[in-house]
Design a protein around this motif. Structure first.
Motif, PDB file in Angstrom:
ATOM      1  N   ASN A  68     -22.105  91.932  -6.009  1.00  0.00           N
ATOM      2  CA  ASN A  68     -22.641  93.256  -6.247  1.00  0.00           C
ATOM      3  C   ASN A  68     -23.312  93.821  -4.994  1.00  0.00           C
ATOM      4  OD1 ASN A  68     -23.887  95.439  -7.419  1.00  0.00           O
ATOM      5  ND2 ASN A  68     -25.402  94.252  -8.513  1.00  0.00           N
ATOM      6  N   PHE A  69     -23.161  95.100  -4.802  1.00  0.00           N
ATOM      7  CA  PHE A  69     -23.996  95.785  -3.826  1.00  0.00           C
ATOM      8  C   PHE A  69     -24.899  96.739  -4.600  1.00  0.00           C
ATOM      9  CE2 PHE A  69     -20.155  98.188  -4.355  1.00  0.00           C
ATOM     10  CZ  PHE A  69     -20.548  99.502  -4.358  1.00  0.00           C
ATOM     11  N   MET A  70     -26.016  97.097  -4.031  1.00  0.00           N
ATOM     12  CA  MET A  70     -27.063  97.789  -4.779  1.00  0.00           C
ATOM     13  C   MET A  70     -27.038  99.295  -4.579  1.00  0.00           C
ATOM     14  SD  MET A  70     -30.287  95.370  -4.759  1.00  0.00           S
ATOM     15  CE  MET A  70     -30.131  93.687  -4.307  1.00  0.00           C
ATOM     16  N   LEU A  71     -25.979  99.920  -5.076  1.00  0.00           N
ATOM     17  CA  LEU A  71     -25.873 101.370  -4.960  1.00  0.00           C
ATOM     18  C   LEU A  71     -26.956 102.075  -5.774  1.00  0.00           C
ATOM     19  CD1 LEU A  71     -24.276 103.703  -3.744  1.00  0.00           C
ATOM     20  CD2 LEU A  71     -22.853 103.685  -5.787  1.00  0.00           C
ATOM     21  N   GLU A  72     -27.262 101.554  -6.962  1.00  0.00           N
ATOM     22  CA  GLU A  72     -28.308 102.166  -7.779  1.00  0.00           C
ATOM     23  C   GLU A  72     -29.653 102.169  -7.043  1.00  0.00           C
ATOM     24  OE1 GLU A  72     -26.188  99.785  -8.889  1.00  0.00           O
ATOM     25  OE2 GLU A  72     -25.996  99.871 -11.070  1.00  0.00           O
ATOM     26  N   ALA A  73     -29.948 101.088  -6.339  1.00  0.00           N
ATOM     27  CA  ALA A  73     -31.193 101.013  -5.576  1.00  0.00           C
ATOM     28  C   ALA A  73     -31.206 102.056  -4.463  1.00  0.00           C
ATOM     29  CB  ALA A  73     -31.374  99.615  -4.996  1.00  0.00           C
ATOM     30  N   MET A  74     -30.055 102.251  -3.828  1.00  0.00           N
ATOM     31  CA  MET A  74     -29.967 103.249  -2.761  1.00  0.00           C
ATOM     32  C   MET A  74     -30.153 104.670  -3.316  1.00  0.00           C
ATOM     33  SD  MET A  74     -29.325 103.437   0.549  1.00  0.00           S
ATOM     34  CE  MET A  74     -28.407 101.978   0.952  1.00  0.00           C
ATOM     35  N   VAL A  75     -29.548 104.927  -4.452  1.00  0.00           N
ATOM     36  CA  VAL A  75     -29.656 106.260  -5.073  1.00  0.00           C
ATOM     37  C   VAL A  75     -31.085 106.520  -5.549  1.00  0.00           C
ATOM     38  CG1 VAL A  75     -28.834 107.654  -7.023  1.00  0.00           C
ATOM     39  CG2 VAL A  75     -27.214 106.302  -5.698  1.00  0.00           C
ATOM     40  N   ALA A  76     -31.812 105.473  -5.913  1.00  0.00           N
ATOM     41  CA  ALA A  76     -33.173 105.632  -6.421  1.00  0.00           C
ATOM     42  C   ALA A  76     -34.214 105.900  -5.335  1.00  0.00           C
ATOM     43  CB  ALA A  76     -33.577 104.387  -7.213  1.00  0.00           C
ATOM     44  N   VAL A  77     -33.868 105.687  -4.088  1.00  0.00           N
ATOM     45  CA  VAL A  77     -34.846 105.826  -3.004  1.00  0.00           C
ATOM     46  C   VAL A  77     -35.532 107.191  -2.983  1.00  0.00           C
ATOM     47  CG1 VAL A  77     -35.066 105.910  -0.482  1.00  0.00           C
ATOM     48  CG2 VAL A  77     -33.915 103.983  -1.566  1.00  0.00           C
ATOM     49  N   PRO A  78     -34.812 108.318  -3.090  1.00  0.00           N
ATOM     50  CA  PRO A  78     -35.538 109.601  -3.081  1.00  0.00           C
ATOM     51  C   PRO A  78     -36.539 109.734  -4.227  1.00  0.00           C
ATOM     52  CG  PRO A  78     -33.205 109.969  -2.685  1.00  0.00           C
ATOM     53  CD  PRO A  78     -33.360 108.528  -3.057  1.00  0.00           C
ATOM     54  N   LEU A  79     -36.217 109.178  -5.387  1.00  0.00           N
ATOM     55  CA  LEU A  79     -37.167 109.226  -6.497  1.00  0.00           C
ATOM     56  C   LEU A  79     -38.407 108.388  -6.179  1.00  0.00           C
ATOM     57  CD1 LEU A  79     -34.764 108.915  -9.563  1.00  0.00           C
ATOM     58  CD2 LEU A  79     -35.939 110.956  -8.749  1.00  0.00           C
ATOM     59  N   LEU A  80     -38.196 107.246  -5.559  1.00  0.00           N
ATOM     60  CA  LEU A  80     -39.333 106.398  -5.178  1.00  0.00           C
ATOM     61  C   LEU A  80     -40.212 107.096  -4.156  1.00  0.00           C
ATOM     62  CD1 LEU A  80     -37.521 102.952  -4.942  1.00  0.00           C
ATOM     63  CD2 LEU A  80     -38.916 103.836  -6.823  1.00  0.00           C
ATOM     64  N   TRP A  81     -39.589 107.791  -3.233  1.00  0.00           N
ATOM     65  CA  TRP A  81     -40.363 108.542  -2.235  1.00  0.00           C
ATOM     66  C   TRP A  81     -41.202 109.625  -2.901  1.00  0.00           C
ATOM     67  CZ3 TRP A  81     -35.849 109.390   1.710  1.00  0.00           C
ATOM     68  CH2 TRP A  81     -35.694 108.235   2.494  1.00  0.00           C
ATOM     69  N   CYS A  82     -40.734 110.148  -4.033  1.00  0.00           N
ATOM     70  CA  CYS A  82     -41.483 111.177  -4.768  1.00  0.00           C
ATOM     71  C   CYS A  82     -42.535 110.582  -5.699  1.00  0.00           C
ATOM     72  CB  CYS A  82     -40.520 112.039  -5.574  1.00  0.00           C
ATOM     73  SG  CYS A  82     -39.437 113.066  -4.562  1.00  0.00           S
TER      74      CYS A  82
END
Length: 160
Positions: A68-82
């Motif tokens: 697995n690669f962590m695409l969901e984690a990458m997509v979640a980064v902007p939400l985490l920044w907010c």
């Protein structure tokens, strides 16, 4: 004389109402299950998202998931920044990626004038058992597969 709405406009409204029902169904599922329960893979994805949000990018499969690669984690980064917490950001991104194929197919079919088929593409999400919604609200490797496989419809749109 009564002005009746254009049939295209009526079809668009019907499809938007159906999309709203699908999104409401998914939000209810997330609030009851997705934001409340955590699995072992979730914690791994949270760690990957924490690293990505801090600019730390390890080699693929660093976190012990060689499938697995962590695409969901990458997509979640902007939400985490907010400031969105991990237990909300990652299930939200996983769910969005899981429903994307159905919305993409529906939008594509709607643009092609296939309004009934577009509605059917969205109705599939409501017709699937609740277990599908639960499974796709948890960060798992197959969600990115669902997301990318939906892009395979693009060559079918213009078979030249």
């Amino acid at each position: 004389m009564i002005n009746e709405p254009d049939s295209e406009q009526g079809n668009g409204r019907w499809l938007l109402a159906l999309a709203a029902i699908v999104l409401l169904d998914r939000l209810i599922l997330l609030s009851i299950f997705g934001f409340s329960y955590v699995g072992s893979d979730d914690l791994t994805f949270w760690q990957g998202a924490a690293d990505y949000s801090n600019g730390i990018f390890h080699e693929p499969y660093f976190y012990g998931q060689n499938y697995n690669f962590m695409l969901e984690a990458m997509v979640a980064v902007p939400l985490l920044w907010c400031g969105v917490p991990y237990h909300i950001a990652l299930p939200l991104c996983s769910s969005a990626m899981a429903v994307f194929p159905f919305f993409f197919f529906a939008a594509t079919l709607h643009r092609k004038g296939r309004h009934v088929e577009a509605g059917a593409a969205l109705l599939v999400l409501v017709a699937l058992p609740v277990q599908y919604g639960m499974l796709t609200s948890v960060s798992r490797g197959f969600i990115s597969g669902l997301f990318f496989s939906s892009l395979l419809v693009i060559p079918l749109l213009k078979p030249d």
